[in-house]
Design a protein around this motif. Sequence first.
Motif, mmCIF file in Angstrom:
data_model
loop_
_atom_site.group_PDB
_atom_site.id
_atom_site.type_symbol
_atom_site.label_atom_id
_atom_site.label_comp_id
_atom_site.label_asym_id
_atom_site.label_seq_id
_atom_site.Cartn_x
_atom_site.Cartn_y
_atom_site.Cartn_z
ATOM 1 N N CYS A 1 -8.322 -2.475 -3.454
ATOM 2 C CA CYS A 1 -8.381 -1.166 -2.799
ATOM 3 C C CYS A 1 -9.449 -1.210 -1.712
ATOM 4 O O CYS A 1 -10.650 -1.272 -2.017
ATOM 5 C CB CYS A 1 -8.696 -0.077 -3.825
ATOM 6 N N ASN B 1 -7.003 1.622 2.868
ATOM 7 C CA ASN B 1 -5.976 2.073 1.919
ATOM 8 C C ASN B 1 -6.203 3.507 1.464
ATOM 9 O O ASN B 1 -5.348 4.077 0.784
ATOM 10 C CB ASN B 1 -5.967 1.190 0.658
ATOM 11 N N LEU B 2 -7.379 4.076 1.804
ATOM 12 C CA LEU B 2 -7.781 5.359 1.225
ATOM 13 C C LEU B 2 -7.462 6.533 2.145
ATOM 14 O O LEU B 2 -7.752 6.499 3.338
ATOM 15 C CB LEU B 2 -9.291 5.348 0.944
ATOM 16 N N TRP C 1 -5.726 5.710 -3.004
ATOM 17 C CA TRP C 1 -5.648 4.380 -2.413
ATOM 18 C C TRP C 1 -4.244 3.827 -2.637
ATOM 19 O O TRP C 1 -3.753 3.788 -3.770
ATOM 20 C CB TRP C 1 -6.642 3.428 -3.064
#
Length: 360
Positions: free
Chosen positions: A190, A194-195, A294
Amino acid sequence: MADNKIYLAIGEEAARGTVESTNVGFVPLISPSIPKSEFDDKPRGEFRGDDSALGESTILRMSQKWSASLECPFFTEAGGGLKAAIADLIYHFLGGKSSAQNGATGQYYHMIYPVIDPYSTGKALTLNFNINEGAVVKNWPFVGGRVKAISFDQEPGQAMKMTAELFGQKRNAAATAVPTPVYPAENLRCDYNNLKVYTGAITRTGTGPGFTGFTFGGATQIKPDKISLKLENGAEDVLRISGLDYPDKTRLGRFKATLELTIDWEDPASGFSSVDEFTAWYTSASATNFFLHWDTGAQAGTGDNHQLYIDLPVMQRMGGEPDYNLDKDPMITLKYEALFDAATCKYLVGIMIKNTVTAI
């Protein structure tokens, strides 16, 4: 160059204090912080015909315990046979779970949430620290491990860092190293890109606390510079008169979650306004919500990805002053504390992991 080798393998104990060094998951470490062993060594304070002015003659070891702080990048799965090892850190901390497979897409989801007694099953974790003693690598198994706090920290250009704070009973004698460490694939990490962070309308599928999915079509995305979430359960180990020289009872306190996010000090025409957040706190005691999601982009089945979801349904505003600087635009670090959502979610924090692990 001297030998410099360390690696961690986490095992889930069938009963607390029973070492698990066979079925393990390998977790990479950001910092090689070996658990700290703590001994209660006391001078023998008895009159035995000695001249006390000459000094103590004997030290007695009365008890032992250990503590650890594991800093690791967050992967949706661990490496090795126990792929659930990373999720187990969260599950052993919160205590409640519901898991199932999506029949259409094939991936498994694990919804984890707080319960009154996360230690009721009697299980615990073994931290198998494999460390070189000179040229030979040995396993130092720290048994009876329980999780008292977990932090998630995300900054731009970085992998998400999870810090798990544990305490435990004792370190068993050094043994043969756990062989053949295997680590998770890099695409299961993560990372900051990805967030997505949301506030506002979150659609939850199912019934709380065991939700089966989340969507964010009506939510507002927030774009902070960094975000930090710390979860605590107030747990402590106690030493009792039980025939053992290490703690055999864990007493729980109260679950707590605190969030900080650093963001531009601005009031845009639409979207998230840090000025409005500050004003809402300044005006009265009030709350909002946040959601952290994520998505690794790596498929866990035929139609869905490895993902991590953190749901914070009620976050009490705790302020944060704007920071003005002659050299740059002003920023603000907003602070929040979680409240228990008794009406809908039945938790103050809910965490879902999607992966290929059948059960945690």
